[in-house]
Motif scaffolding. Sequence first.
Motif, PDB file in Angstrom:
ATOM      1  N   ALA A 201       0.838  -1.199   0.000  1.00 26.97           N
ATOM      2  CA  ALA A 201       0.000   0.000   0.000  1.00 26.97           C
ATOM      3  C   ALA A 201       0.871   1.247   0.000  1.00 26.97           C
ATOM      4  O   ALA A 201       0.605   2.207  -0.738  1.00 26.97           O
ATOM      5  CB  ALA A 201      -0.927  -0.008   1.205  1.00 26.97           C
ATOM      6  N   LEU A 202       1.942   1.245   0.783  1.00 27.44           N
ATOM      7  CA  LEU A 202       2.789   2.437   0.861  1.00 27.44           C
ATOM      8  C   LEU A 202       3.465   2.725  -0.479  1.00 27.44           C
ATOM      9  O   LEU A 202       3.532   3.879  -0.917  1.00 27.44           O
ATOM     10  CB  LEU A 202       3.840   2.264   1.953  1.00 27.44           C
ATOM     11  CG  LEU A 202       3.306   2.453   3.384  1.00 27.44           C
ATOM     12  CD1 LEU A 202       4.381   2.193   4.400  1.00 27.44           C
ATOM     13  CD2 LEU A 202       2.750   3.858   3.543  1.00 27.44           C
TER      14      LEU A 202
ATOM     15  N   LEU B 294       0.799   4.093  -2.826  1.00 30.72           N
ATOM     16  CA  LEU B 294       0.333   5.434  -2.461  1.00 30.72           C
ATOM     17  C   LEU B 294       1.398   6.481  -2.745  1.00 30.72           C
ATOM     18  O   LEU B 294       1.098   7.578  -3.222  1.00 30.72           O
ATOM     19  CB  LEU B 294      -0.039   5.461  -0.972  1.00 30.72           C
ATOM     20  CG  LEU B 294      -1.259   4.606  -0.624  1.00 30.72           C
ATOM     21  CD1 LEU B 294      -1.504   4.619   0.875  1.00 30.72           C
ATOM     22  CD2 LEU B 294      -2.480   5.115  -1.357  1.00 30.72           C
TER      23      LEU B 294
ATOM     24  N   THR C 106      -4.255  -8.444  -5.467  1.00 31.17           N
ATOM     25  CA  THR C 106      -5.283  -8.473  -4.425  1.00 31.17           C
ATOM     26  C   THR C 106      -5.174  -7.253  -3.524  1.00 31.17           C
ATOM     27  O   THR C 106      -6.163  -6.804  -2.957  1.00 31.17           O
ATOM     28  CB  THR C 106      -5.137  -9.734  -3.574  1.00 31.17           C
ATOM     29  OG1 THR C 106      -3.767  -9.877  -3.237  1.00 31.17           O
ATOM     30  CG2 THR C 106      -5.636 -10.932  -4.310  1.00 31.17           C
ATOM     31  N   VAL C 107      -3.967  -6.736  -3.361  1.00 32.32           N
ATOM     32  CA  VAL C 107      -3.807  -5.560  -2.520  1.00 32.32           C
ATOM     33  C   VAL C 107      -3.884  -4.285  -3.348  1.00 32.32           C
ATOM     34  O   VAL C 107      -4.574  -3.326  -2.971  1.00 32.32           O
ATOM     35  CB  VAL C 107      -2.464  -5.608  -1.761  1.00 32.32           C
ATOM     36  CG1 VAL C 107      -2.363  -4.408  -0.842  1.00 32.32           C
ATOM     37  CG2 VAL C 107      -2.361  -6.889  -0.980  1.00 32.32           C
TER      38      VAL C 107
ATOM     39  N   PRO D 277      -7.823  -3.037  -4.844  1.00 36.69           N
ATOM     40  CA  PRO D 277      -8.735  -2.207  -4.051  1.00 36.69           C
ATOM     41  C   PRO D 277      -8.177  -0.822  -3.784  1.00 36.69           C
ATOM     42  O   PRO D 277      -8.912   0.170  -3.860  1.00 36.69           O
ATOM     43  CB  PRO D 277      -8.859  -3.008  -2.746  1.00 36.69           C
ATOM     44  CG  PRO D 277      -8.494  -4.381  -3.095  1.00 36.69           C
ATOM     45  CD  PRO D 277      -7.515  -4.306  -4.211  1.00 36.69           C
ATOM     46  N   VAL D 278      -6.872  -0.728  -3.489  1.00 37.81           N
ATOM     47  CA  VAL D 278      -6.285   0.582  -3.212  1.00 37.81           C
ATOM     48  C   VAL D 278      -6.452   1.485  -4.427  1.00 37.81           C
ATOM     49  O   VAL D 278      -6.877   2.642  -4.318  1.00 37.81           O
ATOM     50  CB  VAL D 278      -4.791   0.428  -2.846  1.00 37.81           C
ATOM     51  CG1 VAL D 278      -4.133   1.793  -2.774  1.00 37.81           C
ATOM     52  CG2 VAL D 278      -4.651  -0.300  -1.531  1.00 37.81           C
TER      53      VAL D 278
ATOM     54  N   VAL E 221     -10.095   2.623  -4.989  1.00 34.33           N
ATOM     55  CA  VAL E 221     -10.452   3.737  -4.103  1.00 34.33           C
ATOM     56  C   VAL E 221      -9.853   5.030  -4.633  1.00 34.33           C
ATOM     57  O   VAL E 221     -10.528   6.066  -4.737  1.00 34.33           O
ATOM     58  CB  VAL E 221      -9.959   3.441  -2.666  1.00 34.33           C
ATOM     59  CG1 VAL E 221     -10.105   4.678  -1.803  1.00 34.33           C
ATOM     60  CG2 VAL E 221     -10.736   2.293  -2.078  1.00 34.33           C
ATOM     61  N   LEU E 222      -8.555   4.971  -4.975  1.00 36.58           N
ATOM     62  CA  LEU E 222      -7.892   6.174  -5.480  1.00 36.58           C
ATOM     63  C   LEU E 222      -8.580   6.691  -6.738  1.00 36.58           C
ATOM     64  O   LEU E 222      -8.797   7.903  -6.894  1.00 36.58           O
ATOM     65  CB  LEU E 222      -6.425   5.866  -5.794  1.00 36.58           C
ATOM     66  CG  LEU E 222      -5.486   5.710  -4.604  1.00 36.58           C
ATOM     67  CD1 LEU E 222      -4.076   5.443  -5.099  1.00 36.58           C
ATOM     68  CD2 LEU E 222      -5.503   6.973  -3.757  1.00 36.58           C
TER      69      LEU E 222
ATOM     70  N   ALA F 101      -9.366  -5.154  -8.487  1.00 36.67           N
ATOM     71  CA  ALA F 101      -9.884  -5.422  -7.150  1.00 36.67           C
ATOM     72  C   ALA F 101     -10.763  -6.663  -7.140  1.00 36.67           C
ATOM     73  O   ALA F 101     -10.895  -7.323  -6.119  1.00 36.67           O
ATOM     74  CB  ALA F 101     -10.669  -4.224  -6.646  1.00 36.67           C
TER      75      ALA F 101
END
Lengths: 488, 649
Positions: free
Chosen positions: A216-217, A220, A273-274, A277-278, A281-282, A323
């Motif tokens: 995620a980091l 992002l 998979t990670v 979704p991230v 959302v973005l 996602a």
Amino acid sequence: MSLVQSVDNVALLPAYLAAGTAVLVLLADLVVARAGVTWAVAAGGAAGTAVGAALVGAGETRRTFCVGADCSWLYDDRAALVGALFALLTLGVLAISGPLLRAGGTPVGEYCFLLACSLTGGVVLGAAGDLITLIVALETLTLPLYVLVGLRRGSVAGAQAAVTFFVVSVVATTLTLLGAALLYAVTGGLHLGRLGALFGERPELLDLPLTTAAVALVVLGLAFKVAAVPFHAWAPATYDGAPLPVAAYLSTASKLGGVVALLAVTGLALPATVTGPVLAVLAVLTMTVGNLVALRQRRTVRLLAWSSVAQAGYILAPLGALALAAGRTDEARAGAYAAAVAYTVFFVLLELAAFAAVVALRPAGADGGTLDELRGAARRHPWVGGALALALVGLAGLPPGLAGLFAKVTVVRSLLDGGAGWLALVVAVNAVVGLAYYLRFAAVLWAPGAGPAPARPARTVLAALAVTTAVAVLVGFAPQVVLDLAAR
Amino acid sequence: MTGLLGAALPAVPLLAGLLGLLLPPSPRGAATGEGTARRLAIGLGVAGAAGALLVAVLLALRVGAPVETSATWIDLGGLRVTLGVRLDGAAALVAVAVSAVALAVQVYSIGYLRRGPHDDVEVDHRYPPYAAQISLFTAAMLTVVVAGDLILLLVGWEVMGLCSYLLIAHDRRLPEAPAAAVKAFLVTRVGDVGFLLGIALLGVSAGSFRIADVLAHDHSTGTLTAACLLLLAGVAGKSAQFPLHTWLPDAMAGPTPISALIHAATMVAAGVYAVTRLFPLFAAAPVALTVLGVLAAITLLLGAFAATAQDDLKRVLAWSTVSQIGYMTGALAVGSPSAALFHLLTHAAFKALLFLAAGAVIHAVGTTLMSRMGGLRTAMPVTFWCTLIGLGALAGVPPLSGFFSKEGVLAAAEAAALDGAGPTPSWVGWLVWLAGLLGVAVTAWYATRLLLRTFFGATRIPLAEPHDPPAVLRWPVLLLAVPAALLGLAGFAGTFAERLRPAAPATREQPSDLLPPEGLVHFTPAVLLPLALLAVGVGLAWAGWRRDPAADPARFLGPLRPVFARAFRLDDVQHTLVVRPVTALATATRAGDERIVDGAVEGSGRGAYRLGGGLAALHRAALPRAATAVLAGALLIGLAAVLIGGWST
């Protein structure tokens, strides 16, 4: 394992060309000290880099700096496309920089040198095969921009913009680096291909919360580069404070860099998979916030900045389809990546055309001004106004801006193929909201109103505008060329 | 080669029409006939019609057995739409009639839409779009005639609706013209919905829209009846059959040549022609034919009686068209498409003649009201003789064309009534036959009245000096008088009759016999019956007129006169039953749309705008908030990813 590596210098040729351009520009500025020569060297170097990138890319895939099967430098078709695009964008920005440089107040040598440095970062970025190279390339792309944004002498807005950009960028890079470090801690690998293979072989890694946080980091931090919400707040202020051509570079080349980096890590290294979704959302946040705020903008460049935030959302949307399980089949994944690349290509074309037209319509060296200052501009410069309107309509995704229409269709189709109908719906609603401000902008161009006496735009600007518009029209009629290129 | 000619038939006027639309619509000097654009428009219009006529004549000479060409246009998942022509003898002959009338109208319009010495200066005839629209109208009708595919036929059908709207509303100075155009458009549109559904039903049932495939397919009885009834709605709309006939008399607001075009060659003929084209389907659906027969009988008498009490010259002719089309649909209902086509052809000739001659009269006296005419026989001899021929043909005076074709219709109805020869029950034959016989008498009465009121007696406009029209108006009238008088004799010719018969003789199962083909006209003693009725009608009108040459023979209608004059008040019925409820519904819908739907749209727009404002306000003070947003965003999304982690795995 031998400690002495043989280096494939041909594969590195585009990077050499770009870096050499930077050095040559510096030398030309020192030795000849004439603005025209410096500019010409930079332009020639950029053109040479484009040709070099394409030529090297025409051959088979080249690898170098390898440790075992993992290579840090992977020059394939996509790397060639990215390198050539960066070089061409730099060339276009150089062309529309003519009035700014001639107006004084901006040191030509430094300007061209920094652009060439940034170009080097872009060319390396496309071929990066591990996370370190990727992040270093991205920083090489971004670092010169801090300076370019604040380069105008005596411009307070420029200095403010540069500081904002710098601080936010540093924070974002920190995040990415932290994520990369955590990834290394979990997997012990940094090469993109190796990471992907590792996650495939050992699915239990994915159950570690640390892995999720690391992935995620990284994503992002990279999302900052494409100005995705909530990492976007720097963009409007920075674009508006920067000189127009630099704003054009930021919204095209810099954004392209972010997209390439994101595609590289999501496509090769990180588990969908990670990231899925991230990114979903973005994408939703970015589209919606960008479009809604753009509705209220009165300043030309801020409007374009917010609209480019929204466009970043459309670019991320196909990746958001990852996602869902239906979006993770091989076919749907390939479609999603191709759609993102294709949309990016269409977008940077139209965005560059829009900026070139704004530069042409504004007095030499001026900033974007307010929309009211462009009132009736198309009546005074029908061709330039027409080109701007075409670019805007294309960005909105309406005919006759066919390039933009096909871009939106590609994104929506890939979303539907990936089973993410709800995301396609969000894209469609946002496209409708986007119509409101794009069309208002286009209508202002023909609105009756007094304006400054028509001044003839610089020739280089017109040439850049003409070429960009012609290419946009051409790919509008033959979108398959871009789609095929993106799918390779 | 024949297929190519068939494709060229609509293409020639279409090209002329499209080119004509490029001309400036209202050029300087257009009204005075001096503009280059007007001359170009005339050239294009006449060339288009003449070219079509030439192609049509060539086709009529070449075509014997049906010719089909087709190329796939679109393939919609098992539903094939083709682009092709289907030519047979009937199509070629109708095409000749259409293009001949179109040519006459184009030539006639040159003189009719020119600023005369008495017109005011502001007369704006907008000639180029007018001529181009006639060309398009012709092209659309020819498309219907040759179309080998129902979708192509529908395209021509709809383009005709559009052109009729434009042309009826052409004269901007008439206050009633726009309303009439809208009425024509809406009323025919109501029918067209049925037509479209009928075509869709047939196409889906047969899996192809090609007429040959549709005819060859074995439809279920229910489908066939439903489709034919739906098609009949469209036919009733276009061919002005009860209850969708109300637009035709109002359409008289258009220029007189347009009336000739609509009544003789295009529009109203299209409905009848479409039925003959698909007649094998109708023959297999006797319910639809029964409905058609009842409607035909009503229309026939309704039109004839309405024509008796009109004072407007053009309205008499309009109602006579309604009535004559009733004869054609009656012939179809009793199973004789060849009689219907024969009457269609003769009607095209004599009705075009009548309208153009009426135009000459109107041109000369400046009014359309018969109460202000009279005594024009000596002043306008050419017009008089031509009108006499036209009216004689209309009433069915031997040996003029209308006599033979009407005799054909009556003979077919008689056979159906007495011998049960038709596909429908014999009572339908009786109905059509009796209505047709009564119609003969009424037609003779109003035709005589028209002739006497217009050309005989003392003049009722002492100030005007009527004269025969100039050559450009006279020649089309004179040339049309020839087929109006003589076309009926063609009914004796076997080859002519052969072409009008449906394509039956050439099927594989039933090879055509080697006997020479029979003519369409057979005289039996029964022919005396309509002749006697004709004499009764003429005699009654004559007697009434003799008693007081200045008064209208319509006064003998007594209390029925106002009812007939307003066509049984069907317009009022239509107004009460359809127009008012629809208007009320529209008002309600509009209110709902403005307050609810539009309110929602505008509200969401305003909401988005306000939300944007709020979000924009959050973005002032860029640096601190931007940095906070990045950190907070990373923290929140990162946390969410970790905590919810695996929710999608």
